[in-house]
Design an enzyme around this catalytic site. Sequence first.
Site, PDB file in Angstrom:
ATOM      1  N   GLY A  30       0.831  -1.212   0.000  1.00 43.04           N
ATOM      2  CA  GLY A  30       0.000   0.000   0.000  1.00 43.04           C
ATOM      3  C   GLY A  30       0.860   1.256   0.000  1.00 43.04           C
ATOM      4  O   GLY A  30       2.073   1.195   0.189  1.00 43.04           O
ATOM      5  N   ALA A  88      -3.288   0.042   6.666  1.00 44.28           N
ATOM      6  CA  ALA A  88      -4.627  -0.507   6.949  1.00 44.28           C
ATOM      7  C   ALA A  88      -5.674   0.362   6.283  1.00 44.28           C
ATOM      8  O   ALA A  88      -5.427   1.529   5.961  1.00 44.28           O
ATOM      9  CB  ALA A  88      -4.870  -0.557   8.450  1.00 44.28           C
ATOM     10  N   ASP A  89      -6.847  -0.218   6.093  1.00 47.59           N
ATOM     11  CA  ASP A  89      -7.971   0.538   5.530  1.00 47.59           C
ATOM     12  C   ASP A  89      -8.826   1.173   6.621  1.00 47.59           C
ATOM     13  O   ASP A  89      -9.412   2.234   6.423  1.00 47.59           O
ATOM     14  CB  ASP A  89      -8.828  -0.390   4.652  1.00 47.59           C
ATOM     15  CG  ASP A  89      -7.990  -0.971   3.535  1.00 47.59           C
ATOM     16  OD1 ASP A  89      -7.388  -0.184   2.788  1.00 47.59           O
ATOM     17  OD2 ASP A  89      -7.875  -2.202   3.444  1.00 47.59           O
ATOM     18  N   GLY A 100      -6.648  -5.101   3.206  1.00 47.51           N
ATOM     19  CA  GLY A 100      -6.909  -5.816   1.956  1.00 47.51           C
ATOM     20  C   GLY A 100      -7.398  -4.930   0.837  1.00 47.51           C
ATOM     21  O   GLY A 100      -7.730  -5.429  -0.228  1.00 47.51           O
ATOM     22  N   GLY A 102      -5.672  -3.244  -0.970  1.00 49.71           N
ATOM     23  CA  GLY A 102      -4.735  -3.481  -2.080  1.00 49.71           C
ATOM     24  C   GLY A 102      -4.679  -4.941  -2.493  1.00 49.71           C
ATOM     25  O   GLY A 102      -3.851  -5.325  -3.325  1.00 49.71           O
ATOM     26  N   GLU A 108      -0.270 -10.623   3.930  1.00 48.45           N
ATOM     27  CA  GLU A 108      -0.107  -9.667   5.036  1.00 48.45           C
ATOM     28  C   GLU A 108      -0.436 -10.340   6.368  1.00 48.45           C
ATOM     29  O   GLU A 108       0.265 -10.145   7.362  1.00 48.45           O
ATOM     30  CB  GLU A 108      -1.004  -8.452   4.811  1.00 48.45           C
ATOM     31  CG  GLU A 108      -0.509  -7.564   3.673  1.00 48.45           C
ATOM     32  CD  GLU A 108      -1.460  -6.442   3.296  1.00 48.45           C
ATOM     33  OE1 GLU A 108      -0.998  -5.494   2.662  1.00 48.45           O
ATOM     34  OE2 GLU A 108      -2.662  -6.519   3.613  1.00 48.45           O
ATOM     35  N   LYS A 126      -8.114   6.947   8.674  1.00 48.30           N
ATOM     36  CA  LYS A 126      -8.361   5.505   8.792  1.00 48.30           C
ATOM     37  C   LYS A 126      -8.929   5.101  10.156  1.00 48.30           C
ATOM     38  O   LYS A 126      -9.349   3.962  10.341  1.00 48.30           O
ATOM     39  CB  LYS A 126      -7.058   4.729   8.545  1.00 48.30           C
ATOM     40  CG  LYS A 126      -6.375   5.032   7.216  1.00 48.30           C
ATOM     41  CD  LYS A 126      -7.165   4.449   6.069  1.00 48.30           C
ATOM     42  CE  LYS A 126      -6.507   4.653   4.714  1.00 48.30           C
ATOM     43  NZ  LYS A 126      -5.318   3.876   4.492  1.00 48.30           N
TER      44      LYS A 126
HETATM   45  C1  5RP Z   1      -3.225  -3.874   1.092  1.00 45.87           C
HETATM   46  C2  5RP Z   1      -3.540  -3.224   2.378  1.00 45.87           C
HETATM   47  C3  5RP Z   1      -3.063  -1.818   2.557  1.00 45.87           C
HETATM   48  O1  5RP Z   1      -2.172  -1.803   3.620  1.00 45.87           O
HETATM   49  C4  5RP Z   1      -4.257  -0.944   2.837  1.00 45.87           C
HETATM   50  O2  5RP Z   1      -5.143  -1.046   1.732  1.00 45.87           O
HETATM   51  C5  5RP Z   1      -3.842   0.507   3.031  1.00 45.87           C
HETATM   52  O3  5RP Z   1      -3.323   1.057   1.857  1.00 45.87           O
HETATM   53  P1  5RP Z   1      -2.868   2.577   1.788  1.00 45.87           P
HETATM   54  O4  5RP Z   1      -1.700   2.739   2.712  1.00 45.87           O
HETATM   55  O5  5RP Z   1      -2.518   2.781   0.323  1.00 45.87           O
HETATM   56  O6  5RP Z   1      -4.057   3.417   2.196  1.00 45.87           O
HETATM   57  O7  5RP Z   1      -4.141  -3.779   3.266  1.00 45.87           O
HETATM   58  O8  5RP Z   1      -3.798  -5.151   1.021  1.00 45.87           O
END
Ligand code: 5RP
Length: 236
Positions: A30, A88-89, A100, A102, A108, A126
């Site tokens: 990510g 993380a999302d 997830g 990404g 992970e 987040k």
């Molecule tokens: C990928 C993930 C990422 O860590 C999550 O989507 C966060 O991405 P970003 O830092 O671009 O906001 O879980 O599977």
Amino acid sequence: MSWIEGAKRRAARAAAAHVQKGSVVGLGSGSTTLHFIQIIGSHLKSGKLSDILGIPTSHQAAAEAIKVGIPLTSLDEHPKLDITIDGADQIDRNLDAIKGGGGALLREKVLASASKKFILIADSRKLTTRLGESCPLPIEVLPFAIKPVLDRIRNLGAKAKIRVGSGKLGPVVTDNGNFIIDAEFGAIDDPWSLQRKLKALTGVLETGLFLGLTDIVYIGTQDSVKDLRRPRKEDH
Ligand code: 5RP
């Protein structure tokens, strides 16, 4: 740099301070984790860090690590990692998370589970009071089982769909050759119970619910970084 990128960078810098000479480090995926990988690369270049080995959670993380000069290894050679840093999302006050976005959630979670320390980094957008609110839950599924699993996830009350990508027709295929279902459950009252129900569906390989795994969260804000830590047992 926008405030969001600055916030991600501040969180990544705080996490990088936990990486010690000689460590085996899990490299999450990510845009936030890319900052972390770049910081570790620059520490290796300047001599501030040495003898680091990285295990990437995705092709994206591997490519960035190679670009910035982090030597890579594998779980076969190092089944126990010293530390893993990931994005993380969504993250709640218990340090539980949805990951997830990404599509890298399976690897992970494997690395998070195999690490002595697991740190999440994110910008302040987040943080949530309730996991699942305005955030779909990614679920990695064996392609052979995708239709029955989709139906069963819908029966559990979610609006669920198979993730499709841009730049490719049809479903997104993960680094492991599987499909992703994005399931909108709304605010999840009991994430542990939902995790059990989803894992009981044959064909579900893993869910993006990261429960009880995180030791520290660093949240970057417009001008600072805050940390959330798992309460020690005696604090309960
Ligand atoms: C990928 C993930 C990422 O860590 C999550 O989507 C966060 O991405 P970003 O830092 O671009 O906001 O879980 O599977």
